[in-house]
Design a protein around this motif. Structure first.
Motif, PDB file in Angstrom:
ATOM      1  N   THR B  45       0.837  -1.197   0.000  1.00 13.00           N
ATOM      2  CA  THR B  45       0.000   0.000   0.000  1.00 13.00           C
ATOM      3  C   THR B  45       0.872   1.247   0.000  1.00 13.00           C
ATOM      4  N   THR B  49       1.478   4.271  -2.881  1.00 16.70           N
ATOM      5  CA  THR B  49       1.201   5.701  -2.717  1.00 16.70           C
ATOM      6  C   THR B  49       2.329   6.536  -3.321  1.00 16.70           C
ATOM      7  N   HIS B  54      -2.064   4.015  -5.734  1.00 17.37           N
ATOM      8  CA  HIS B  54      -3.002   3.603  -4.687  1.00 17.37           C
ATOM      9  C   HIS B  54      -4.426   4.013  -5.046  1.00 17.37           C
TER      10      HIS B  54
END
Ligand SMILES: Nc1ncnc2c1ncn2[C@@H]1O[C@H](COP(=O)(O)OP(=O)(O)OP(=O)(O)O)[C@@H](O)[C@H]1O
Ligand SMILES: [Mg+2]
Lengths: 351, 258
Positions: B45, B49, B54
């Motif tokens: 995750t 980003t 994401h």
């Protein structure tokens, strides 16, 4: 010692097996018996003795196999024979339909038949042909595809790639509803819109509009399924390269699924090619060649079949069957083309 | 070409679920930074980003700051597509485009983004494949489908595809987890070479791999399932593996965990 355990193991793994010809023998036996029974009982329908034979076959092979091979193999055989029976039940009508159509259709099907219209031939006379009907079908179906394919494919792209929330749900719902619209209702809808409100006359194009109502949901559904099959990883791979979303869809998602999409479109075309109701309402039919789909009545193959059959003479019946054969051949060719394209465009895996 | 990444106060959500909380770290240019931590602590995750991938996931949302040199990736008016051109990514599972040949796969990023001359493309494709240590294996089959390569070759093809667009940063999410030791070694060597030009961030579950390839290591952890993942510490790889400042890191690395 090891020899002994080996042979013991072997015998426990290898039960009694019936020979390969066993199912054939049972099939032959039950056919003969079924025929015999129905002859004796005085049943004269083909379906009756075939059903008796089918039941005998399933029961017989289960009984014999349960006796010799044990119950698991017997169940296996029953499942297999049920599958075979179901297969034969499904194929028999299809084969007999094809047989019937070919047998009756080839009588008058020749180059003359394909290249002439009914313009100067009365329905009761022999002669004449389906040129005007083929032309009409090709134009109406072509126009319908021209309308439905872009609309359908773009809708599916919206639903799969962009659609979130209420709008997407609503679109999905309407597509579902459209899938269930009977063709006569689609025809009536266009009739009221095109002819009664917009005051346009009958034309091939009006028919195409109704046909697109039938075709769009099929295209949307099949395209949607195909797009969903494209792994998300491919989209992410493309996005991660800095490719904008629309280009990702155009250059990665669509090429990956194009084979399936084309197959779906071809099947949708095959489906609407045989529609009669909207054509009756909106295109009216004619015995003459009308190459302009935007003005005046046109003929189409299903309607030709319907009218010729209704005319009731031997000559017109022959023509109806020949036209039916042409229609089936046309749809078959479409399907073959679809398969060919699907295979040609499928993602390549070989080295 | 390589750029520094400076993250501060970053939270990432899936819908209403907070997956990672309050992450701040600096990734040095021309270096390899490894992310380690238990499954589900938010390494992937966080990695996603860093190039705005994401938000591609439905419900994906980020707040906080990611500075690429002096530009905030989440600032107003930043185009995520442009960000992804600067920050490339290699995924856990090799994912070459199945409809494209080896050549087209490598050229994909360039072709899909604009017009290039054939000779220009030829050069870039050769350079990228050489950069990914794949050239010798595929130079005779450039026009064969990319999915016909072995898994390890496919992964190197994906690396070649990622470096062909000349990003400043290369993110790799467990790039070797599906590969045999030899392909793994090839990719580790490759990472060593690539760090001369790129800033590299790699997620791995393999401690030896982190120790071998990285200059700095970040350890992520989560308090419990359903809690957000957090950055526990980031330090020079040597220090993390010999003398970490947090007990949890030492437990995780030495296998005393959970
Ligand atoms: N698409 C998603 N939707 C909702 N929650 C997600 C999604 N992807 C991941 N999560 C959740 O976010 C958290 C972090 O997941 P993430 O994939 O980043 O972990 P990870 O550290 O990469 O694990 P692993 O080492 O197993 O790859 C997990 O609790 C996971 O369940
Ligand atoms: Mg992960």
């Amino acid at each position: 010692m090891s020899n002994a355990t080996l042979s013991a193991k072997r015998s426990s793994l290898r039960g009694a097996t019936l020979p390969k010809w066993f199912p054939w023998a049972v099939a032959a036996g039950s056919l003969a018996l079924g025929y015999g029974i129905s002859a004796a009982a005085g049943l004269d329908s083909d379906i009756q003795w075939a059903l008796i034979a089918a039941v005998l076959f399933v029961v017989g092979s289960y009984a014999v196999s349960a006796k010799i091979e044990g119950s698991r193999q017997a169940k296996d055989r029953t499942a297999t024979s049920l599958v075979w029976v179901a297969f034969l039940l499904a194929v028999t009508p299809l084969a007999s339909l094809l047989w019937e159509t070919v047998e009756r259709g080839v009588k008058v099907l020749d180059v003359f038949f394909l290249t002439h219209s009914m313009g100067v031939v009365a329905d009761a006379e022999p002669g004449g042909g389906i040129y005007h009907a083929m032309l009409g079908t090709l134009e109406q179906v072509g126009l319908a595809a021209l309308i439905s394919v872009p609309v359908g494919v773009l809708t599916a792209i919206y639903l799969v790639e962009y659609g979130r929330g209420r709008l997407a749900k609503a679109v999905t719902f309407f597509v579902d509803v459209m899938t269930g619209i009977p063709s006569i209702v689609a025809g009536l809808f266009i009739l009221s819109l095109w002819v009664l409100i917009l005051k346009m006359g009958p034309s091939g194009f009006a028919g195409s509009l109704a046909l697109s109502i039938l075709m769009i949901p099929v295209v949307v559904r099949s395209t949607e399924e195909m797009l969903k099959l494209v792994p998300n990883e491919l989209r992410e791979a493309s996005l991660a390269l800095g490719v904008p979303k629309w280009r990702t869809i155009l250059k990665v998602v669509l090429p990956t699924s194009i084979g399936g999409i084309i197959t779906g479109v071809m099947l949708a075309i095959a489906r609407i090619t045989g529609e009669t109701a909207p054509v009756l309402l909106l295109v009216w039919g004619t015995d003459f060649i009308n190459a302009n789909p935007f003005q005046d009545p046109q003929e189409s193959l299903p309607m030709y079949i319907y009218l010729q059959f209704g005319a009731g003479s031997d000559a017109s019946h022959d023509r109806a069957w020949a036209a039916a054969l042409t229609l089936i051949a046309f749809i078959m060719i479409l399907n073959l083309v679809a398969r060919g394209i699907a295979r040609w465009k499928a993602p390549k895996t070989g080295r | 070409m390589a750029k520094r990444i400076d993250v501060s106060g970053l939270n990432a959500y899936y819908g209403s679920f907070l997956a990672i909380e309050d992450i701040s770290m600096t990734v040095e240019p021309r270096s390899v930074t490894a992310f380690i931590g238990p499954s589900g602590c938010g390494k992937s995750t966080f990695l996603r980003t860093l190039n705005r991938m994401h938000e591609v996931t439905p419900g994906g949302r980020v707040d906080g700051k990611v500075m690429l040199d002096d530009e905030n990736l989440y600032g107003a008016g930043i185009d995520p597509v442009a960000v992804r051109r600067e920050v490339g990514m290699v995924f856990q599972r090799p994912n070459p485009f199945p409809t494209m040949s080896v050549y087209d796969n490598v050229a994909a990023g360039l072709r899909l983004n604009g017009k290039y001359k054939k000779s220009q493309l030829d050069d870039i494709v050769e350079k990228s494949l050489k950069g990914a240590n794949l050239w010798n294996e595929v130079k005779d089959r450039l026009n064969k489908p990319g999915s016909g390569l072995s898994g390890g070759q496919q992964q190197r093809l994906c690396i070649a595809r990622a470096i062909a667009v000349e990003p400043n940063v290369l993110l790799m999410d467990e790039p070797c987890s599906a590969l045999d030791p030899i392909s793994t070694l090839a990719i580790e060597d490759l990472i060593g070479e690539l760090k001369e030009q790129f800033t590299i961030v790699i997620v791995t579950h393999n401690m030896q791999q982190a120790a071998r390839v990285s200059d700095r290591t970040a350890f992520f952890n989560l308090a419990a399932v359903g809690q957000p993942g957090k950055l526990i510490e980031i330090d020079d790889t040597e220090r993390i593996f010999s003398n970490p400042s947090v007990q949890a890191t030492e437990d995780y690395i030495s296998g005393r965990f959970g």
